[in-house]
Every structure is written in C-alpha cells, then in structure tokens.
Enzyme design. Structure first.
Site, PDB file in Angstrom:
ATOM      1  N   PHE A 197      -2.673-101.415 -23.901  1.00 16.53           N
ATOM      2  CA  PHE A 197      -1.766-101.506 -25.047  1.00 16.53           C
ATOM      3  C   PHE A 197      -1.024-100.184 -25.188  1.00 16.53           C
ATOM      4  O   PHE A 197      -1.654 -99.124 -25.228  1.00 16.53           O
ATOM      5  CB  PHE A 197      -2.537-101.812 -26.337  1.00 16.53           C
ATOM      6  CG  PHE A 197      -1.635-101.957 -27.530  1.00 16.53           C
ATOM      7  CD1 PHE A 197      -0.975-103.151 -27.771  1.00 16.53           C
ATOM      8  CD2 PHE A 197      -1.424-100.895 -28.395  1.00 16.53           C
ATOM      9  CE1 PHE A 197      -0.108-103.295 -28.852  1.00 16.53           C
ATOM     10  CE2 PHE A 197      -0.567-101.024 -29.488  1.00 16.53           C
ATOM     11  CZ  PHE A 197       0.091-102.231 -29.716  1.00 16.53           C
ATOM     12  N   ASP A 247      -2.090 -92.341 -22.032  1.00 18.32           N
ATOM     13  CA  ASP A 247      -1.800 -92.758 -23.395  1.00 18.32           C
ATOM     14  C   ASP A 247      -3.043 -92.483 -24.232  1.00 18.32           C
ATOM     15  O   ASP A 247      -4.023 -93.219 -24.185  1.00 18.32           O
ATOM     16  CB  ASP A 247      -1.433 -94.253 -23.418  1.00 18.32           C
ATOM     17  CG  ASP A 247      -1.169 -94.756 -24.841  1.00 18.32           C
ATOM     18  OD1 ASP A 247      -1.512 -94.050 -25.809  1.00 18.32           O
ATOM     19  OD2 ASP A 247      -0.639 -95.882 -24.965  1.00 18.32           O
ATOM     20  N   LYS A 285      -1.334 -91.611 -33.988  1.00 18.02           N
ATOM     21  CA  LYS A 285      -2.462 -92.008 -34.829  1.00 18.02           C
ATOM     22  C   LYS A 285      -3.147 -90.812 -35.499  1.00 18.02           C
ATOM     23  O   LYS A 285      -2.592 -90.240 -36.418  1.00 18.02           O
ATOM     24  CB  LYS A 285      -3.442 -92.874 -34.021  1.00 18.02           C
ATOM     25  CG  LYS A 285      -2.839 -94.252 -33.687  1.00 18.02           C
ATOM     26  CD  LYS A 285      -3.876 -95.318 -33.367  1.00 18.02           C
ATOM     27  CE  LYS A 285      -3.262 -96.702 -33.352  1.00 18.02           C
ATOM     28  NZ  LYS A 285      -3.020 -97.273 -32.054  1.00 18.02           N
TER      29      LYS A 285
END
Ligand SMILES: *Cc1c(COP(=O)(O)O)cnc(C)c1O
Length: 405
Positions: free
Chosen positions: A140, A225, A254
C-alpha cells in the site's frame, strides 16, 4: 449558523461523500491515550489514528509548538523558505542516511515525489525507457492514481483506469519473484519494510538485502515506504535502521507529524538533484505550522527513552496477547515490530476482523483492522503501561462478546 446544526454520526451520511464507513461514535476530545466521544464515554486508543498520534493526543510539547508557531507565521509557500522547515530538514538529515528532504502533506504525496524522482533519475541519467517501477503485491502506497498503481492491491485501482504504466508487482518476501521483474529499464524498486495495510507483515532481512543488491546491480533506486513503519514505530527511528539496509529514498508521514498533516521524502545527495528547479512542488509542503509541530514530535520520538520504551511496550503487548490467546484460542499469529502489531485471526474468524473492532469500540477500546483477517494495533509510542493493561481488559471483554455471539 453553525450553532443550529446538530452534529452527529447521522450528519455524516447526509453531507459526506460515502467513501468511508466511520463507526457509530463521534470523538470530541483526546488526552494521552484516551479519547472521549460526544456522550462523554471514554476509550483507550490502541489505533493512534492509524499509526499517526505517536505522542498520544494533545501532548504538551506539540500543543506548545503549535501555539508558539501559530502566533508567528503560518504560511509563505515555497517562493520563500522558513525556519521551522529548515530546522526539521536539518534534524531529519542528521538522524538518517539522507542528505536532502522534500516536504509535502501526506504519505501518498511523499511517495508520489519518490516515484516521480525515480523516473526523472532514469530519464536524466539513462533514457526515457528507464521508467519501470517494481513493487510488491499486497503493498500500500497511498490513494493518488500513481500510488494506487504502484500499490499491490487491485481493489484500490478498480474503475480508475487508465492508470500509469510501467509498473510491475512481485511477491513480497520472495526475492526471486522480484528478480524476475527487474531489468535495465527499472528505475525503482519500492517496498514497505513492514507491510502495514497488507496485514502487518515484516520483510525478511535477507529479502531487503537482496532488493538492495538488485537495485544497485541494475542502477535502480531502492525506495522504502516508511509512512507507517517509520518515525519510531518499530523502536528504531526508521525501520531501515532496524534492518541495517539503507535505501536511496525513504518516505515518511503519519507518526512524524503526530497528528498534523505532513509528509516527507528523504533522499541522498546523489539523487536529490533529479528533482531540479520546477520539476515538482507543493503549495503547503514545508509550511511553518506543520513543520514546527513535526519538529517537536521528532525531538521526542528520536530520544532513547521513547525508542527503548517502544521496545518494552512491544513486549508488554505480546505478553498480553499470548495470555488472550491462551484464554480464547482465536489467533494464529502475533506479528510486527515495536508498536506496529498485527494479530492474525484463526480460520474460524476469517473475514470477521471488523466484528472485533466494533465489539472493542463498544467495550471502550479503539483498535484497527489490516485486511479482513488481521487486528492491528498502532498506539501512541508513549502509551502508559496502565493504559495498555486497561485497554487489554476491555479487549478481553470484546473478544468474549464476539466469541459468544
Ligand atoms: C498510510 C500509508 C500511505 C498513505 O499515506 P496518506 O497520508 O494516507 O496519503 C502510504 N504508504 C503506507 C505504507 C501507508 O501506511
């Protein structure tokens, strides 16, 4: 007038695009690892706003940074630079392999920058043909069209074609499957060191080492990532440090903002130059307000006390989960590093992860899913041990509820 609007969960269905299915309560206040809803009911937060609120809610250092900066300067755009952005970039480069930073507002944008940089690198140094990106199934990377295309979950691309081309997906943790896809036209190999949305699946060290070698051999950039695995989550500041495998580009978002929208792409000097003047940009990227808060967050979470605390709390969670397993026998595996934990449900409960989340919410503890079969935990990195204990007590009652249903 705003005063006359009844704000409730029902209003969501009336006025919001239906792309989310939020739970039945509306949170109004948070402090540390506790959250309260409109009715005053209190919840323990094991979700952390999906691995974001690294210092819990309304941490004094963040509140102070926000308040101080809010009275100085909010925004100038990138026609001028600003002090908080420069301070934050200096810290990020001091703390990591990177020499240069590009700021943006989210994880998807950080990845978008990384993928664009990798293509520019191929274009500048080799040819227009060196544009292929090799990624992993079940990965993702965000929800923009480029990032859902690099992402390895078909459901996120369905109905949005034509998508960007030149992207291939191999099996995560299967080096030979990736090797078969990498060639002279590969400009980037992209991987999450721990697949988050894909079910909290840590990469094997040998897999990441193999990708490092593959990328080097084919003059492709290795992109980690770390939007979910980074910023202290694993008990190292970034997961690459935990693995001892250094990428060429790292994306982070995040937890680095602790709740303020910010993302960053970190890169070494050798490749930063391919995003030359005018090639990429963001109006808000690196805005003083977000950077001031993120600086306060990174100061806290890069401390030995917080990082070693993450590793201790990992153990505590694991002990609790093992205890729950011995009581209910509903799990097959507990996975993850630091405070990014996944519980794989036993086959009888496959497809029912959401039932556990709903029951947990009723019992006063917020947890997450990572796919249909995995419960995910991504709490504050400084969640007090008492809150872990109390949250687990509530989780136990939630499991009892689901098992009895
Ligand atoms: C959440 C996430 C993203 C997307 O971040 P947004 O801020 O939602 O755009 C990208 N990659 C990974 C690994 C993530 O977990």
């Amino acid at each position: 007038m705003a005063d006359h609007i009844t704000v409730s969960r029902d209003l969501f269905d009336e006025v919001m695009v239906p792309n989310y299915a939020p739970g039945p309560i509306v949170p109004v206040k948070g402090q540390g690892s506790r959250v309260w809803d409109q009715e005053g009911k209190e919840y323990i937060d094991f979700a952390g706003g999906i691995a974001v609120t690294a210092l819990g809610h309304c941490h004094p250092a963040m509140v102070k940074a926000l308040q101080d900066q809010s009275e100085k300067l909010w925004h100038v755009a990138n026609v001028l630079t600003n002090e908080p952005a420069l301070r934050l970039a200096k810290k990020l480069t001091d703390l990591t392999f990177a020499d240069k930073v590009f700021f943006c507002n989210s994880g998807a944008e950080a990845n978008e920058a990384a993928f664009k940089l990798a293509r520019r690198y191929g274009y500048d140094r080799f040819s227009e043909q060196k544009n292929e990106i090799v990624s992993c199934k079940r990965s993702f990377h965000g929800r923009t069209l480029f990032t859902v295309s690099v992402g390895g979950q078909l459901k996120y691309r369905e109905g949005f074609t034509p998508a960007p081309e030149g992207i291939k997906h191999g099996e995560f943790n299967d080096l030979e499957s990736i090797r078969a896809l990498v060639g002279d036209n590969t400009c980037a190999i992209v991987v999450e060191p721990i697949q988050g949305e894909g079910g909290i699946v840590p990469a094997d060290k040998a897999f990441l080492e193999g990708l490092r070698q593959l990328a080097t051999d084919h003059q492709a950039l290795l992109v980690f990532d770390e939007v979910q695995s980074g910023a202290g989550r694993t008990g190292s500041l970034y997961a690459y440090q935990h693995y001892g495998v250094t990428p060429d580009i790292l994306t982070t978002a995040k937890a680095m903002g602790g709740g303020i929208p910010i993302g960053a792409m970190l890169v070494s000097d050798a490749y930063a130059k391919h995003l030359a003047i005018g090639t990429h940009g963001s109006t808000y990227g690196g805005n003083p307000l977000a950077c001031a808060v993120a600086e306060a967050v990174m100061d806290e979470i890069s401390s030995d006390a917080v990082l070693s605390g993450v590793r201790q709390k990992h153990q505590l969670f694991k002990e609790h989960f093992n205890q729950l397993q011995s009581e209910f026998d509903v799990f097959t595996e507990v996975r993850g590093e630091g405070l990014l934990l996944g519980i794989e449900l036993a086959e009888a409960w496959h497809g029912k992860a959401k039932d556990f989340v709903n029951a947990a919410l009723q019992e006063g503890v917020m947890i997450l899913v990572a796919g249909p079969n995995v419960l995910r935990f991504a709490p504050s990195l400084i969640i007090p041990d008492e809150d872990i204990q109390e949250g687990v007590n509530r989780l136990r009652r939630a499991i009892e509820r689901v098992v009895a249903a």
